[in-house]
Write an enzyme that holds these catalytic residues in place. Structure first.
Site, PDB file in Angstrom:
ATOM      1  N   HIS A 163      -2.842   3.225 -11.233  1.00  0.00           N
ATOM      2  CA  HIS A 163      -1.380   2.970 -11.249  1.00  0.00           C
ATOM      3  C   HIS A 163      -1.051   2.780 -12.555  1.00  0.00           C
ATOM      4  O   HIS A 163      -1.577   1.874 -13.422  1.00  0.00           O
ATOM      5  CB  HIS A 163      -1.194   1.319 -10.523  1.00  0.00           C
ATOM      6  CG  HIS A 163      -0.113   1.126  -9.927  1.00  0.00           C
ATOM      7  ND1 HIS A 163       0.516  -0.122 -10.283  1.00  0.00           N
ATOM      8  CD2 HIS A 163       0.817   1.631  -9.284  1.00  0.00           C
ATOM      9  CE1 HIS A 163       1.712  -0.036  -9.734  1.00  0.00           C
ATOM     10  NE2 HIS A 163       1.985   0.780  -9.163  1.00  0.00           N
ATOM     11  N   ARG A 175      13.841  -4.507 -13.807  1.00  0.00           N
ATOM     12  CA  ARG A 175      13.587  -5.758 -14.272  1.00  0.00           C
ATOM     13  C   ARG A 175      12.784  -5.722 -15.613  1.00  0.00           C
ATOM     14  O   ARG A 175      11.843  -4.816 -15.780  1.00  0.00           O
ATOM     15  CB  ARG A 175      13.199  -6.747 -13.485  1.00  0.00           C
ATOM     16  CG  ARG A 175      11.742  -6.013 -12.973  1.00  0.00           C
ATOM     17  CD  ARG A 175      11.221  -7.312 -12.046  1.00  0.00           C
ATOM     18  NE  ARG A 175       9.671  -6.895 -11.811  1.00  0.00           N
ATOM     19  CZ  ARG A 175       9.184  -6.059 -10.951  1.00  0.00           C
ATOM     20  NH1 ARG A 175       9.975  -5.256 -10.099  1.00  0.00           N
ATOM     21  NH2 ARG A 175       7.704  -5.864 -10.772  1.00  0.00           N
ATOM     22  N   GLU A 230       7.845   4.525  -7.983  1.00  0.00           N
ATOM     23  CA  GLU A 230       8.954   3.876  -7.841  1.00  0.00           C
ATOM     24  C   GLU A 230       9.517   3.469  -9.188  1.00  0.00           C
ATOM     25  O   GLU A 230       8.808   3.405 -10.134  1.00  0.00           O
ATOM     26  CB  GLU A 230       9.052   2.533  -7.118  1.00  0.00           C
ATOM     27  CG  GLU A 230       7.755   2.025  -6.651  1.00  0.00           C
ATOM     28  CD  GLU A 230       7.503   0.705  -5.860  1.00  0.00           C
ATOM     29  OE1 GLU A 230       7.951  -0.434  -6.068  1.00  0.00           O
ATOM     30  OE2 GLU A 230       7.090   0.906  -4.594  1.00  0.00           O
ATOM     31  N   GLU A 285       4.734   9.344   2.809  1.00  0.00           N
ATOM     32  CA  GLU A 285       4.148  10.147   1.930  1.00  0.00           C
ATOM     33  C   GLU A 285       2.508  10.466   1.914  1.00  0.00           C
ATOM     34  O   GLU A 285       1.873   9.700   2.659  1.00  0.00           O
ATOM     35  CB  GLU A 285       4.215   9.223   0.565  1.00  0.00           C
ATOM     36  CG  GLU A 285       5.594   9.150  -0.064  1.00  0.00           C
ATOM     37  CD  GLU A 285       5.354   8.261  -1.385  1.00  0.00           C
ATOM     38  OE1 GLU A 285       6.438   8.114  -2.075  1.00  0.00           O
ATOM     39  OE2 GLU A 285       4.477   7.626  -1.428  1.00  0.00           O
ATOM     40  N   LYS A 286       2.176  11.731   1.549  1.00  0.00           N
ATOM     41  CA  LYS A 286       0.699  11.739   1.423  1.00  0.00           C
ATOM     42  C   LYS A 286       0.052  10.355   0.791  1.00  0.00           C
ATOM     43  O   LYS A 286       0.569  10.095  -0.117  1.00  0.00           O
ATOM     44  CB  LYS A 286       0.575  13.095   0.493  1.00  0.00           C
ATOM     45  CG  LYS A 286      -1.106  13.450   0.562  1.00  0.00           C
ATOM     46  CD  LYS A 286      -1.291  14.894  -0.012  1.00  0.00           C
ATOM     47  CE  LYS A 286      -2.730  15.289   0.202  1.00  0.00           C
ATOM     48  NZ  LYS A 286      -3.142  15.406   1.814  1.00  0.00           N
ATOM     49  N   GLU A 339       7.059   3.600 -12.336  1.00  0.00           N
ATOM     50  CA  GLU A 339       5.655   3.608 -11.984  1.00  0.00           C
ATOM     51  C   GLU A 339       5.209   4.968 -11.291  1.00  0.00           C
ATOM     52  O   GLU A 339       5.830   5.759 -10.549  1.00  0.00           O
ATOM     53  CB  GLU A 339       5.678   2.812 -10.654  1.00  0.00           C
ATOM     54  CG  GLU A 339       5.676   1.251 -10.981  1.00  0.00           C
ATOM     55  CD  GLU A 339       5.538   0.179  -9.739  1.00  0.00           C
ATOM     56  OE1 GLU A 339       5.743  -1.051  -9.856  1.00  0.00           O
ATOM     57  OE2 GLU A 339       5.026   0.820  -8.829  1.00  0.00           O
ATOM     58  N   GLY A 387       4.423  -2.971  -2.835  1.00  0.00           N
ATOM     59  CA  GLY A 387       3.190  -3.061  -1.779  1.00  0.00           C
ATOM     60  C   GLY A 387       3.558  -3.606  -0.392  1.00  0.00           C
ATOM     61  O   GLY A 387       2.781  -3.591   0.389  1.00  0.00           O
ATOM     62  N   LYS A 428      14.137   3.277  -1.717  1.00  0.00           N
ATOM     63  CA  LYS A 428      12.858   3.899  -2.284  1.00  0.00           C
ATOM     64  C   LYS A 428      12.963   5.342  -1.961  1.00  0.00           C
ATOM     65  O   LYS A 428      12.420   6.231  -2.571  1.00  0.00           O
ATOM     66  CB  LYS A 428      11.635   3.422  -1.984  1.00  0.00           C
ATOM     67  CG  LYS A 428      11.232   2.011  -2.229  1.00  0.00           C
ATOM     68  CD  LYS A 428      11.398   1.685  -3.692  1.00  0.00           C
ATOM     69  CE  LYS A 428      11.525   0.170  -3.957  1.00  0.00           C
ATOM     70  NZ  LYS A 428      11.856   0.004  -5.251  1.00  0.00           N
TER      71      LYS A 428
HETATM   72  C1  MV4 Z   1       0.884   4.519  -2.580  1.00  0.00           C
HETATM   73  C2  MV4 Z   1      -0.549   4.821  -2.804  1.00  0.00           C
HETATM   74  C3  MV4 Z   1      -1.084   6.008  -2.411  1.00  0.00           C
HETATM   75  N1  MV4 Z   1      -0.312   6.962  -2.100  1.00  0.00           N
HETATM   76  N2  MV4 Z   1       1.338   5.765  -2.219  1.00  0.00           N
HETATM   77  C4  MV4 Z   1       1.246  -0.009  -3.803  1.00  0.00           C
HETATM   78  C5  MV4 Z   1       2.242  -0.642  -4.612  1.00  0.00           C
HETATM   79  C6  MV4 Z   1       3.345   0.261  -4.547  1.00  0.00           C
HETATM   80  N3  MV4 Z   1       4.229  -0.037  -5.852  1.00  0.00           N
HETATM   81  C7  MV4 Z   1       2.784   1.632  -4.486  1.00  0.00           C
HETATM   82  N4  MV4 Z   1       1.695   1.359  -4.068  1.00  0.00           N
HETATM   83  C8  MV4 Z   1       0.827   2.618  -3.723  1.00  0.00           C
HETATM   84  N5  MV4 Z   1       1.251   3.538  -3.061  1.00  0.00           N
HETATM   85  C9  MV4 Z   1       0.876   6.678  -1.609  1.00  0.00           C
HETATM   86  N6  MV4 Z   1       1.622   7.844  -1.368  1.00  0.00           N
HETATM   87  C10 MV4 Z   1      -1.308   3.726  -3.495  1.00  0.00           C
HETATM   88  C11 MV4 Z   1      -0.624   2.689  -3.716  1.00  0.00           C
HETATM   89  C12 MV4 Z   1      -1.255   1.445  -4.326  1.00  0.00           C
HETATM   90  C13 MV4 Z   1      -2.386   0.842  -3.663  1.00  0.00           C
HETATM   91  C14 MV4 Z   1      -2.726   1.081  -2.385  1.00  0.00           C
HETATM   92  C15 MV4 Z   1      -3.716   0.535  -1.938  1.00  0.00           C
HETATM   93  C16 MV4 Z   1      -4.537  -0.648  -2.699  1.00  0.00           C
HETATM   94  C17 MV4 Z   1      -4.167  -1.044  -3.818  1.00  0.00           C
HETATM   95  C18 MV4 Z   1      -3.120   0.015  -4.411  1.00  0.00           C
HETATM   96  C19 MV4 Z   1      -2.722  -0.411  -5.679  1.00  0.00           C
HETATM   97  C20 MV4 Z   1      -1.710   0.024  -6.572  1.00  0.00           C
HETATM   98  C21 MV4 Z   1      -0.941   1.204  -5.719  1.00  0.00           C
END
Ligand code: MV4
Length: 450
Positions: free
Chosen positions: A207, A291, A287, A199-200, A274, A164, A116
């Site tokens: 999403h 796939r 990310e 990351e912040k 994403e 996640g 990542k």
């Molecule tokens: C984050 C974020 C907030 N800030 N990164 C979750 C899965 C992965 N693909 C990236 N994810 C996240 N990254 C930063 N810097 C929030 C998520 C996130 C998430 C976090 C808590 C609860 C539910 C979530 C659902 C989607 C993404």
């Protein structure tokens, strides 16, 4: 075209791939575990080879046995689906070295995006906005210094993680020391890679992901975005295409940036970029998935395209047969995941026998599933039984259609996500498009309180 493809997967995605192959006049080889002898992908494929016991390490993750099955069956190519070996760079390379086309990106691209921190740097090099943050951290002190600069809360992430896993929010410097060592040791254990970065933390984001397709000649197109905010612990429950939050202007820049990244890494096949999008519609790359994804179906309904067929053609080496201006979207699609889990008991898996079953029908209703009445769900695998997908001219009409389709659906035996899905589909905030990534956890908390 390929004459024969081995599908290194099970469940609904194995069937999805077999369906594409049948319509392309490609023979299919199923591999299966002993626990899956009575699974539909075994019946639907032209040939089926048992590769071991139920536990994934003995079968669907066992590379030598899958390669042996491809050799015995004289397959040309191997399709990994999603999960299992789909994003295993070594597997992509082993397929190639043994003379089989891996229906996915080459091992270098998978490895680049699987790391990542490297993926963040590739995005930055392509002028794709990334979340303010760091490269690989060497110490808790370095973490504290960088976190002070970007401002709390921050999120610690494993570079080998993604999807996640291996993530933790830090609210202030007092949580940094402990967080650093916890995430580092989790990362070492879970991903065999202790590298972590910060990351912040983007609060109240959405999403949103962009579907892209590339051929081997540098041609790229996108198929708009999907809304994936309705999820918990990174298990998505409902996805949509398009996102009601994304306007024309935002779509233009998200898709442009996604293609810029794909070009930069010479991406081939289907891929997903994403993003987190905040309340001010500022967007940040998080990310890239290398796939075919579970939720590719909502894009297929709106763009009237078969993404699995296109994926197969691109890896065979065909030139893209269309340009971006030939691609049009129509209407709105919603997907609900039907999982054998108890949504009111922490989503505990419920791998029981399907005692009786009724799937919905009618215009604009699609079921991608693998269960049948009398089927015993094995305890070894993902609990997703299938996906209910609807398509209509507007989001409002798609919601009504999904409500109607859920009403018609009966799955008796296991607990399923159906009752929760029904509740969400009639929730006003969902209906008004008023939600972010916190929606599902808040919704579940409200249910508990009554
Ligand atoms: C984050 C974020 C907030 N800030 N990164 C979750 C899965 C992965 N693909 C990236 N994810 C996240 N990254 C930063 N810097 C929030 C998520 C996130 C998430 C976090 C808590 C609860 C539910 C979530 C659902 C989607 C993404």
């Amino acid at each position: 075209m390929f004459k024969k493809i081995l599908i290194a997967n099970r469940g609904e995605i194995a069937i999805r791939i077999i369906r594409a192959c049948k319509e392309m006049d490609i023979k299919t080889v199923a591999v299966y575990s002993k626990a899956d002898a009575l699974s539909l992908h075994v019946k639907f494929a032209d040939e089926a080879i048992c590769i071991g016991e139920g536990p994934p390490l003995d079968s669907y993750l066992n590379i030598p046995r899958i390669i042996a099955a491809a050799e015995i069956s004289n397959s040309d190519a191997i399709h990994p689906g999603y999960g299992f070996l789909a994003e295993n760079s070594q597997f992509s390379n082993i397929c190639k070295e043994n003379g089989f086309c891996f229906i996915g990106p080459d091992s270098k691209t998978i490895a680049l995006m699987g790391d990542k921190v490297n993926a963040r740097n590739a995005a930055e090099d392509s002028n794709v906005p990334i979340v303010p943050g760091s490269n690989v951290l060497s110490s808790a002190d370095e973490l504290i210094e960088i976190a002070n600069n970007i401002g709390y809360p921050v999120m610690l992430k494993a570079s080998g993680g993604g999807g996640g896993k291996g993530m933790r929010v830090l609210n202030d410097a007092s949580e940094a020391e402990k967080g650093f060592s916890i995430i580092q040791s989790e990362a070492k254990k879970a991903f065999n890679n202790p590298e972590i970065y910060v990351e912040k933390f983007i609060k109240n984001g959405r999403h949103i992901e962009v579907q892209i397709l590339g051929d081997q000649f540098g041609n790229y197109v996108h198929f708009g975005e999907r809304e994936c905010s309705i999820q918990r612990n990174n298990q998505k429950l409902i996805e949509e295409c398009p996102s009601s939050f994304v306007d024309k202007e935002l779509r233009e820049i998200l898709t442009l940036k996604s293609i810029d990244l794909a070009k930069k890494v010479n991406y081939v096949g289907v891929g997903t970029v994403e993003f987190l999008v905040d309340e001010d519609k500022k967007f940040y790359f998080i990310e890239m998935n290398t796939r075919i994804q579970v939720e590719h179906t909502v894009t297929e309904m709106v763009y009237m395209i078969d993404l699995v067929k296109e994926q197969i053609k691109m890896h065979y080496g065909k030139k893209m047969s269309f340009t971006q201006d030939m691609i049009n979207s129509k209407g709105h699609s919603i997907e609900c995941r039907l999982n054998a889990e108890d949504p009111f008991d922490n989503f505990i898996p419920s791998p029981k026998k399907i005692e009786s079953l009724n799937f919905p029908g009618g215009i604009g209703v699609r079921i991608d599933s693998y269960i049948y009445a009398g089927y015993q769900i094995p305890p070894f695998y993902d609990s997703m039984l299938g996906k209910l997908i609807v398509h209509s001219s507007t989001r409002e009409k798609a919601i009504v259609k999904m409500q109607r389709a859920i009403e018609e659906t009966f799955i008796e035996g296991p607990n399923t996500t159906l009752p929760l899905l029904e509740m969400i589909l009639s929730n006003n905030d969902f209906i008004n498009g008023n939600f972010d990534i916190n929606f599902l956890s808040n919704f579940l908390k409200n249910i508990e309180r009554g």
